[in-house]
Design a protein around this motif. Structure first.
Motif, PDB file in Angstrom:
ATOM      1  N   PHE A   9     -26.305  17.864  -3.345  1.00 46.67           N
ATOM      2  CA  PHE A   9     -26.737  19.206  -2.951  1.00 46.67           C
ATOM      3  C   PHE A   9     -27.123  19.272  -1.477  1.00 46.67           C
ATOM      4  O   PHE A   9     -27.219  20.355  -0.911  1.00 46.67           O
ATOM      5  N   GLU A  10     -27.335  18.127  -0.854  1.00 51.44           N
ATOM      6  CA  GLU A  10     -27.619  18.102   0.582  1.00 51.44           C
ATOM      7  C   GLU A  10     -26.385  18.507   1.401  1.00 51.44           C
ATOM      8  O   GLU A  10     -26.488  18.834   2.571  1.00 51.44           O
ATOM      9  N   HIS A  11     -25.199  18.478   0.759  1.00 52.04           N
ATOM     10  CA  HIS A  11     -23.941  18.898   1.381  1.00 52.04           C
ATOM     11  C   HIS A  11     -23.183  19.778   0.383  1.00 52.04           C
ATOM     12  O   HIS A  11     -22.112  19.412  -0.100  1.00 52.04           O
ATOM     13  N   PRO A  12     -23.732  20.962   0.075  1.00 49.60           N
ATOM     14  CA  PRO A  12     -23.125  21.820  -0.958  1.00 49.60           C
ATOM     15  C   PRO A  12     -21.805  22.434  -0.497  1.00 49.60           C
ATOM     16  O   PRO A  12     -21.513  22.499   0.702  1.00 49.60           O
ATOM     17  N   ASP A  13     -21.031  22.898  -1.483  1.00 49.39           N
ATOM     18  CA  ASP A  13     -19.784  23.600  -1.193  1.00 49.39           C
ATOM     19  C   ASP A  13     -20.034  25.042  -0.771  1.00 49.39           C
ATOM     20  O   ASP A  13     -19.208  25.646  -0.086  1.00 49.39           O
ATOM     21  N   ASP A  14     -21.153  25.602  -1.202  1.00 51.32           N
ATOM     22  CA  ASP A  14     -21.498  26.992  -0.893  1.00 51.32           C
ATOM     23  C   ASP A  14     -23.018  27.110  -0.916  1.00 51.32           C
ATOM     24  O   ASP A  14     -23.684  26.425  -1.703  1.00 51.32           O
ATOM     25  N   VAL A  15     -23.553  27.940  -0.044  1.00 52.68           N
ATOM     26  CA  VAL A  15     -24.990  28.214  -0.016  1.00 52.68           C
ATOM     27  C   VAL A  15     -25.191  29.715   0.030  1.00 52.68           C
ATOM     28  O   VAL A  15     -24.559  30.410   0.833  1.00 52.68           O
ATOM     29  N   ARG A  16     -26.052  30.207  -0.846  1.00 55.36           N
ATOM     30  CA  ARG A  16     -26.393  31.631  -0.873  1.00 55.36           C
ATOM     31  C   ARG A  16     -27.875  31.757  -0.544  1.00 55.36           C
ATOM     32  O   ARG A  16     -28.723  31.398  -1.359  1.00 55.36           O
ATOM     33  N   ASN A  17     -28.155  32.193   0.660  1.00 57.23           N
ATOM     34  CA  ASN A  17     -29.541  32.351   1.124  1.00 57.23           C
ATOM     35  C   ASN A  17     -29.992  33.780   0.926  1.00 57.23           C
ATOM     36  O   ASN A  17     -29.209  34.723   1.117  1.00 57.23           O
ATOM     37  N   PHE A  18     -31.238  33.959   0.544  1.00 57.73           N
ATOM     38  CA  PHE A  18     -31.854  35.264   0.421  1.00 57.73           C
ATOM     39  C   PHE A  18     -33.340  35.080   0.663  1.00 57.73           C
ATOM     40  O   PHE A  18     -33.840  33.947   0.676  1.00 57.73           O
ATOM     41  N   GLU A  19     -34.032  36.178   0.898  1.00 51.30           N
ATOM     42  CA  GLU A  19     -35.464  36.090   1.188  1.00 51.30           C
ATOM     43  C   GLU A  19     -36.182  35.310   0.089  1.00 51.30           C
ATOM     44  O   GLU A  19     -35.977  35.558  -1.101  1.00 51.30           O
ATOM     45  N   LYS A  20     -36.971  34.338   0.486  1.00 48.42           N
ATOM     46  CA  LYS A  20     -37.785  33.492  -0.395  1.00 48.42           C
ATOM     47  C   LYS A  20     -36.970  32.594  -1.309  1.00 48.42           C
ATOM     48  O   LYS A  20     -37.494  32.028  -2.264  1.00 48.42           O
ATOM     49  N   GLY A  21     -35.652  32.449  -1.038  1.00 52.93           N
ATOM     50  CA  GLY A  21     -34.870  31.607  -1.925  1.00 52.93           C
ATOM     51  C   GLY A  21     -33.549  31.150  -1.361  1.00 52.93           C
ATOM     52  O   GLY A  21     -33.084  31.621  -0.327  1.00 52.93           O
ATOM     53  N   ARG A  22     -32.977  30.207  -2.104  1.00 51.57           N
ATOM     54  CA  ARG A  22     -31.703  29.601  -1.718  1.00 51.57           C
ATOM     55  C   ARG A  22     -31.020  29.133  -2.994  1.00 51.57           C
ATOM     56  O   ARG A  22     -31.657  28.599  -3.903  1.00 51.57           O
ATOM     57  N   PHE A  23     -29.708  29.319  -3.064  1.00 46.70           N
ATOM     58  CA  PHE A  23     -28.916  28.847  -4.197  1.00 46.70           C
ATOM     59  C   PHE A  23     -27.749  28.046  -3.640  1.00 46.70           C
ATOM     60  O   PHE A  23     -26.883  28.589  -2.954  1.00 46.70           O
ATOM     61  N   GLU A  24     -27.743  26.749  -3.926  1.00 48.25           N
ATOM     62  CA  GLU A  24     -26.708  25.860  -3.424  1.00 48.25           C
ATOM     63  C   GLU A  24     -25.729  25.572  -4.558  1.00 48.25           C
ATOM     64  O   GLU A  24     -26.138  25.364  -5.697  1.00 48.25           O
ATOM     65  N   VAL A  25     -24.437  25.544  -4.235  1.00 47.36           N
ATOM     66  CA  VAL A  25     -23.388  25.371  -5.232  1.00 47.36           C
ATOM     67  C   VAL A  25     -22.577  24.118  -4.913  1.00 47.36           C
ATOM     68  O   VAL A  25     -22.162  23.906  -3.772  1.00 47.36           O
ATOM     69  N   VAL A  26     -22.354  23.311  -5.955  1.00 47.34           N
ATOM     70  CA  VAL A  26     -21.487  22.146  -5.872  1.00 47.34           C
ATOM     71  C   VAL A  26     -20.409  22.299  -6.940  1.00 47.34           C
ATOM     72  O   VAL A  26     -20.723  22.580  -8.102  1.00 47.34           O
ATOM     73  N   ARG A  27     -19.160  22.125  -6.542  1.00 45.72           N
ATOM     74  CA  ARG A  27     -18.036  22.178  -7.488  1.00 45.72           C
ATOM     75  C   ARG A  27     -17.519  20.759  -7.676  1.00 45.72           C
ATOM     76  O   ARG A  27     -17.150  20.103  -6.705  1.00 45.72           O
ATOM     77  N   ILE A  28     -17.495  20.316  -8.947  1.00 46.24           N
ATOM     78  CA  ILE A  28     -17.096  18.942  -9.220  1.00 46.24           C
ATOM     79  C   ILE A  28     -16.578  18.821 -10.653  1.00 46.24           C
ATOM     80  O   ILE A  28     -17.155  19.422 -11.572  1.00 46.24           O
ATOM     81  N   GLY A  29     -15.490  18.094 -10.839  1.00 44.07           N
ATOM     82  CA  GLY A  29     -14.962  17.832 -12.170  1.00 44.07           C
ATOM     83  C   GLY A  29     -14.697  19.068 -12.997  1.00 44.07           C
ATOM     84  O   GLY A  29     -14.911  19.071 -14.199  1.00 44.07           O
ATOM     85  N   GLY A  30     -14.249  20.153 -12.374  1.00 46.74           N
ATOM     86  CA  GLY A  30     -13.976  21.385 -13.090  1.00 46.74           C
ATOM     87  C   GLY A  30     -15.209  22.226 -13.391  1.00 46.74           C
ATOM     88  O   GLY A  30     -15.110  23.244 -14.071  1.00 46.74           O
ATOM     89  N   MET A  31     -16.375  21.793 -12.913  1.00 44.87           N
ATOM     90  CA  MET A  31     -17.626  22.535 -13.138  1.00 44.87           C
ATOM     91  C   MET A  31     -18.167  23.082 -11.820  1.00 44.87           C
ATOM     92  O   MET A  31     -17.896  22.533 -10.758  1.00 44.87           O
TER      93      MET A  31
END
Length: 118
Positions: A9-31
């Motif tokens: 997650f320190e090198h995510p495929d996608d990051v969605r930042n918003f006020e007071k939060g962050r959502f990091e995305v990793v795509r791996i093995g079809g998930m």
């Protein structure tokens, strides 16, 4: 034969930042796996939903709480509290917010691809 894949997650495929939060995305093995990190005072309807023009989250979630505490408040009035170690399923039609003064961190195994994404 497939190669072993390692991601972090320190090198995510996608990051969605918003006020007071962050959502990091990793795509791996079809998930698609997400890591949500929310600061105290974060609330989905205010800090994510408002920007999407939604009052409740319509994403189905399966995940696990790593730290902190949050609620899931369903459209039908039921409210559930989630804390570190809990594995959760939350259907569409809910709001959520951080409880207390500690950050909330969870992993999402279902719903990560479409969460906080317009």
């Amino acid at each position: 034969m497939q190669d072993v894949m390692l991601k972090a997650f320190e090198h995510p495929d996608d990051v969605r930042n918003f006020e007071k939060g962050r959502f990091e995305v990793v795509r791996i093995g079809g998930m698609t796996i997400g890591r949500a990190t929310y600061a105290p005072g974060w609330r989905w309807s205010v800090h994510v939903g408002a920007a999407l023009g939604q009052t409740t989250c319509q994403v189905e979630h399966v995940g696990m709480v790593l730290s902190g505490t949050a609620t899931a408040a369903m459209d039908d009035g039921r409210v559930f509290e989630m804390k570190a170690g809990d594995v959760f399923y939350i259907p569409p039609g809910h709001d959520s917010w951080v409880v207390g003064d500690q950050p909330y961190v969870s992993l999402h195994f279902l719903g990560a691809e479409s969460y906080a994404h317009d």
